[in-house]
Design a protein around this motif. Sequence first.
Motif, PDB file in Angstrom:
ATOM      1  N   ARG A 333       0.841  -1.200   0.000  1.00  0.00           N
ATOM      2  CA  ARG A 333       0.000   0.000   0.000  1.00  0.00           C
ATOM      3  C   ARG A 333       0.878   1.253   0.000  1.00  0.00           C
ATOM      4  O   ARG A 333       1.843   1.335   0.753  1.00  0.00           O
ATOM      5  N   ASP A 334       0.503   2.184  -0.846  1.00  0.00           N
ATOM      6  CA  ASP A 334       1.195   3.486  -0.889  1.00  0.00           C
ATOM      7  C   ASP A 334       0.106   4.566  -0.838  1.00  0.00           C
ATOM      8  O   ASP A 334      -0.309   5.108  -1.858  1.00  0.00           O
ATOM      9  N   LEU A 335      -0.349   4.855   0.393  1.00  0.00           N
ATOM     10  CA  LEU A 335      -1.487   5.749   0.597  1.00  0.00           C
ATOM     11  C   LEU A 335      -1.168   6.790   1.653  1.00  0.00           C
ATOM     12  O   LEU A 335      -0.501   6.481   2.643  1.00  0.00           O
ATOM     13  N   PRO A 336      -1.646   8.015   1.495  1.00  0.00           N
ATOM     14  CA  PRO A 336      -1.563   8.993   2.587  1.00  0.00           C
ATOM     15  C   PRO A 336      -2.448   8.533   3.744  1.00  0.00           C
ATOM     16  O   PRO A 336      -3.451   7.837   3.527  1.00  0.00           O
ATOM     17  N   PRO A 337      -2.116   8.900   4.959  1.00  0.00           N
ATOM     18  CA  PRO A 337      -2.940   8.499   6.117  1.00  0.00           C
ATOM     19  C   PRO A 337      -4.372   9.007   5.993  1.00  0.00           C
ATOM     20  O   PRO A 337      -4.612  10.169   5.665  1.00  0.00           O
ATOM     21  N   GLY A 338      -5.329   8.106   6.246  1.00  0.00           N
ATOM     22  CA  GLY A 338      -6.738   8.484   6.208  1.00  0.00           C
ATOM     23  C   GLY A 338      -7.263   8.851   4.838  1.00  0.00           C
ATOM     24  O   GLY A 338      -8.261   9.557   4.724  1.00  0.00           O
ATOM     25  N   PHE A 339      -6.610   8.376   3.780  1.00  0.00           N
ATOM     26  CA  PHE A 339      -6.996   8.759   2.422  1.00  0.00           C
ATOM     27  C   PHE A 339      -8.387   8.210   2.080  1.00  0.00           C
ATOM     28  O   PHE A 339      -8.718   7.067   2.396  1.00  0.00           O
ATOM     29  N   ALA A 340      -9.228   9.047   1.457  1.00  0.00           N
ATOM     30  CA  ALA A 340     -10.586   8.647   1.078  1.00  0.00           C
ATOM     31  C   ALA A 340     -10.829   8.972  -0.390  1.00  0.00           C
ATOM     32  O   ALA A 340     -10.290   9.947  -0.925  1.00  0.00           O
ATOM     33  N   LEU A 341     -11.646   8.162  -1.034  1.00  0.00           N
ATOM     34  CA  LEU A 341     -11.989   8.353  -2.439  1.00  0.00           C
ATOM     35  C   LEU A 341     -13.415   8.882  -2.550  1.00  0.00           C
ATOM     36  O   LEU A 341     -14.288   8.509  -1.748  1.00  0.00           O
ATOM     37  N   PRO A 342     -13.696   9.735  -3.551  1.00  0.00           N
ATOM     38  CA  PRO A 342     -15.037  10.335  -3.712  1.00  0.00           C
ATOM     39  C   PRO A 342     -16.023   9.383  -4.375  1.00  0.00           C
ATOM     40  O   PRO A 342     -16.611   9.694  -5.406  1.00  0.00           O
ATOM     41  N   LEU A 343     -16.229   8.197  -3.787  1.00  0.00           N
ATOM     42  CA  LEU A 343     -17.163   7.204  -4.301  1.00  0.00           C
ATOM     43  C   LEU A 343     -18.022   6.679  -3.161  1.00  0.00           C
ATOM     44  O   LEU A 343     -17.588   6.673  -2.001  1.00  0.00           O
ATOM     45  N   GLU A 344     -19.211   6.213  -3.511  1.00  0.00           N
ATOM     46  CA  GLU A 344     -20.052   5.526  -2.544  1.00  0.00           C
ATOM     47  C   GLU A 344     -19.368   4.215  -2.146  1.00  0.00           C
ATOM     48  O   GLU A 344     -18.683   3.584  -2.952  1.00  0.00           O
ATOM     49  N   ARG A 345     -19.566   3.781  -0.912  1.00  0.00           N
ATOM     50  CA  ARG A 345     -18.850   2.606  -0.413  1.00  0.00           C
ATOM     51  C   ARG A 345     -19.125   1.364  -1.268  1.00  0.00           C
ATOM     52  O   ARG A 345     -18.205   0.608  -1.601  1.00  0.00           O
ATOM     53  N   GLY A 346     -20.386   1.180  -1.642  1.00  0.00           N
ATOM     54  CA  GLY A 346     -20.711   0.011  -2.454  1.00  0.00           C
ATOM     55  C   GLY A 346     -20.025   0.047  -3.803  1.00  0.00           C
ATOM     56  O   GLY A 346     -19.531  -0.980  -4.295  1.00  0.00           O
ATOM     57  N   ALA A 347     -20.003   1.229  -4.434  1.00  0.00           N
ATOM     58  CA  ALA A 347     -19.346   1.353  -5.733  1.00  0.00           C
ATOM     59  C   ALA A 347     -17.846   1.102  -5.614  1.00  0.00           C
ATOM     60  O   ALA A 347     -17.249   0.411  -6.453  1.00  0.00           O
ATOM     61  N   LEU A 348     -17.216   1.679  -4.573  1.00  0.00           N
ATOM     62  CA  LEU A 348     -15.777   1.482  -4.387  1.00  0.00           C
ATOM     63  C   LEU A 348     -15.466   0.023  -4.082  1.00  0.00           C
ATOM     64  O   LEU A 348     -14.480  -0.543  -4.578  1.00  0.00           O
ATOM     65  N   ARG A 368       0.209  -4.123  -5.818  1.00  0.00           N
ATOM     66  CA  ARG A 368       0.425  -2.833  -5.162  1.00  0.00           C
ATOM     67  C   ARG A 368      -0.754  -1.896  -5.455  1.00  0.00           C
ATOM     68  O   ARG A 368      -1.180  -1.771  -6.610  1.00  0.00           O
ATOM     69  N   VAL A 369      -1.232  -1.257  -4.379  1.00  0.00           N
ATOM     70  CA  VAL A 369      -2.307  -0.272  -4.504  1.00  0.00           C
ATOM     71  C   VAL A 369      -1.762   1.068  -4.008  1.00  0.00           C
ATOM     72  O   VAL A 369      -1.277   1.168  -2.874  1.00  0.00           O
ATOM     73  N   SER A 370      -1.843   2.099  -4.833  1.00  0.00           N
ATOM     74  CA  SER A 370      -1.366   3.434  -4.451  1.00  0.00           C
ATOM     75  C   SER A 370      -2.430   4.465  -4.807  1.00  0.00           C
ATOM     76  O   SER A 370      -3.222   4.266  -5.728  1.00  0.00           O
ATOM     77  N   ALA A 371      -2.442   5.551  -4.065  1.00  0.00           N
ATOM     78  CA  ALA A 371      -3.419   6.622  -4.304  1.00  0.00           C
ATOM     79  C   ALA A 371      -2.816   7.940  -3.873  1.00  0.00           C
ATOM     80  O   ALA A 371      -2.004   8.000  -2.943  1.00  0.00           O
ATOM     81  N   ARG A 372      -3.239   9.017  -4.559  1.00  0.00           N
ATOM     82  CA  ARG A 372      -2.722  10.350  -4.218  1.00  0.00           C
ATOM     83  C   ARG A 372      -3.691  11.398  -4.760  1.00  0.00           C
ATOM     84  O   ARG A 372      -4.492  11.116  -5.656  1.00  0.00           O
ATOM     85  N   LYS A 373      -3.588  12.587  -4.199  1.00  0.00           N
ATOM     86  CA  LYS A 373      -4.375  13.735  -4.654  1.00  0.00           C
ATOM     87  C   LYS A 373      -3.540  14.532  -5.641  1.00  0.00           C
ATOM     88  O   LYS A 373      -2.388  14.884  -5.368  1.00  0.00           O
ATOM     89  N   GLN A 374      -4.120  14.831  -6.817  1.00  0.00           N
ATOM     90  CA  GLN A 374      -3.416  15.588  -7.843  1.00  0.00           C
ATOM     91  C   GLN A 374      -4.306  16.747  -8.302  1.00  0.00           C
ATOM     92  O   GLN A 374      -5.148  16.572  -9.175  1.00  0.00           O
ATOM     93  N   GLY A 375      -4.106  17.902  -7.687  1.00  0.00           N
ATOM     94  CA  GLY A 375      -4.915  19.069  -8.032  1.00  0.00           C
ATOM     95  C   GLY A 375      -6.372  18.824  -7.719  1.00  0.00           C
ATOM     96  O   GLY A 375      -6.753  18.519  -6.597  1.00  0.00           O
ATOM     97  N   ARG A 376      -7.223  18.921  -8.745  1.00  0.00           N
ATOM     98  CA  ARG A 376      -8.665  18.715  -8.566  1.00  0.00           C
ATOM     99  C   ARG A 376      -9.068  17.258  -8.769  1.00  0.00           C
ATOM    100  O   ARG A 376     -10.261  16.940  -8.791  1.00  0.00           O
ATOM    101  N   PHE A 377      -8.101  16.384  -8.914  1.00  0.00           N
ATOM    102  CA  PHE A 377      -8.394  14.975  -9.181  1.00  0.00           C
ATOM    103  C   PHE A 377      -7.778  14.082  -8.114  1.00  0.00           C
ATOM    104  O   PHE A 377      -6.848  14.471  -7.407  1.00  0.00           O
TER     105      PHE A 377
END
Length: 447
Positions: A333-348, A368-377
């Motif tokens: 995992r390569d995630l910022p602490p407490g990272f959340a995605l703008p999706l409904e739980r069921g969809a995610l 490997r799963v990674s996530a990050r914030k990039q500007g407005r996305f």
Amino acid sequence: MIRSLRLRLMIGAATLAILFMAALLPALQRAFSIALEDAIQQRLAADVATLVSAARIEGGRLSMPDHLPVEDFNLPESKLLGYIFDQKGQLVWRSTSAQDESIDYSPKYDGLVDEFTRIHDRVGQAFFVYDVEIDLLGGKQAAYSIVTMQPESDFRELVRGFREQLYVWLGGALLILLGMLWLGLGWGFRSMRGLRAELDQIEAGERERLSDEHPDEMLRLTGSLNRLLDSERAQRERYRNSLGDLAHSLKTPLAVLQGVSENLAAQPQNREQVQVLQTQIERMSQQIGYQLQRASLRKSGLIRHRTALDPLLDTLGGALDKVYRDKRVLLERDLPPGFALPLERGALLEMLGNLLENAYRLCLTKVRVSARKQGRFVELVVEDDGPGVPASQRERILKRGERLDAQHPGQGIGTAVVKDIIDSYDGELALEDSELGGACFRIRLPG
């Protein structure tokens, strides 16, 4: 185009204020000029009275003292001028201040008691003139025209100074007014900010309805929005219940058909037909599941959800570790602490579950799963160290409306669900080569 309502109102109010000031400015200048002319007329009239009180008739002739009570008449450089004309218009006396002036003035002596006017001297300089005709002087019969004059230049200088001060004061008043308008609009729009905050909370799933703590003018709007929210929530609930009923009603006939095919399979002569029947039943089951998932996982029109990623990875990773326990897959995992995605739980859960299941199935030892914030996305990346996806297949997989199951029955439903979920959230899906050696699914969602 100006999109800020506060700025639009401010520009409109400022325009009206400027137009009002522009109309007020000449009116104030005109009022000041009239008042100043009246003051000059009154002063010249008072100076005429001084000359009348000082004049005497001696031996039938006019006699004036050498020194007058008004000092300005006695000074050569003074701008207050005094003249006395006889009935024939001949100049019979002038003040010391008028000795060096060359003013060509002839009294009318037309029976009017007094007259206030303007004249010009031989070099074009303008003067205010106050002319009084008298018939009695010192109690004796005498016909004279007594005139006092003052240069108009002093008047113009005063008007110019007043105009400059008017520009300064009106400009300052305009700035203060605009500042007060801006603050007043900010105070007035505080309720709009409160409404916006409540809408943000509804989008984030923190509240279900708008409150009634808004100005009366906005209660109709908030009531309409609340009815819309209630209607959407009720419709979504009815939709999900209908889908559940549909799924239940379709699974039972398919189970019966599956049982019949198994009974027929016991007879050798029916084996080939039974295999075709079972294949089609399996395909129908997958298609039904896929269509139900597409319909039930669409995002809401008004409510924006955010779902923490780590807890879902714990759940999905634990389940997949049991399924593929022989592989002993390492989930990085390569995630910022407490990272959340703008999706409904069921969809995610559905989207990430399909991607991770594919990665676990095709990888060698690592996912490997990674996530990050990039500007407005927001970007989510799922990678594996497996064989990857052939370049010839990538465009077909990611093409909108194209499904792998169309050419390979029973396969590719998960990828189609993932693509539909991402499209429903206005996101993008890209398939690349991973640094781990396998496939890399890169997802971008508006954050």
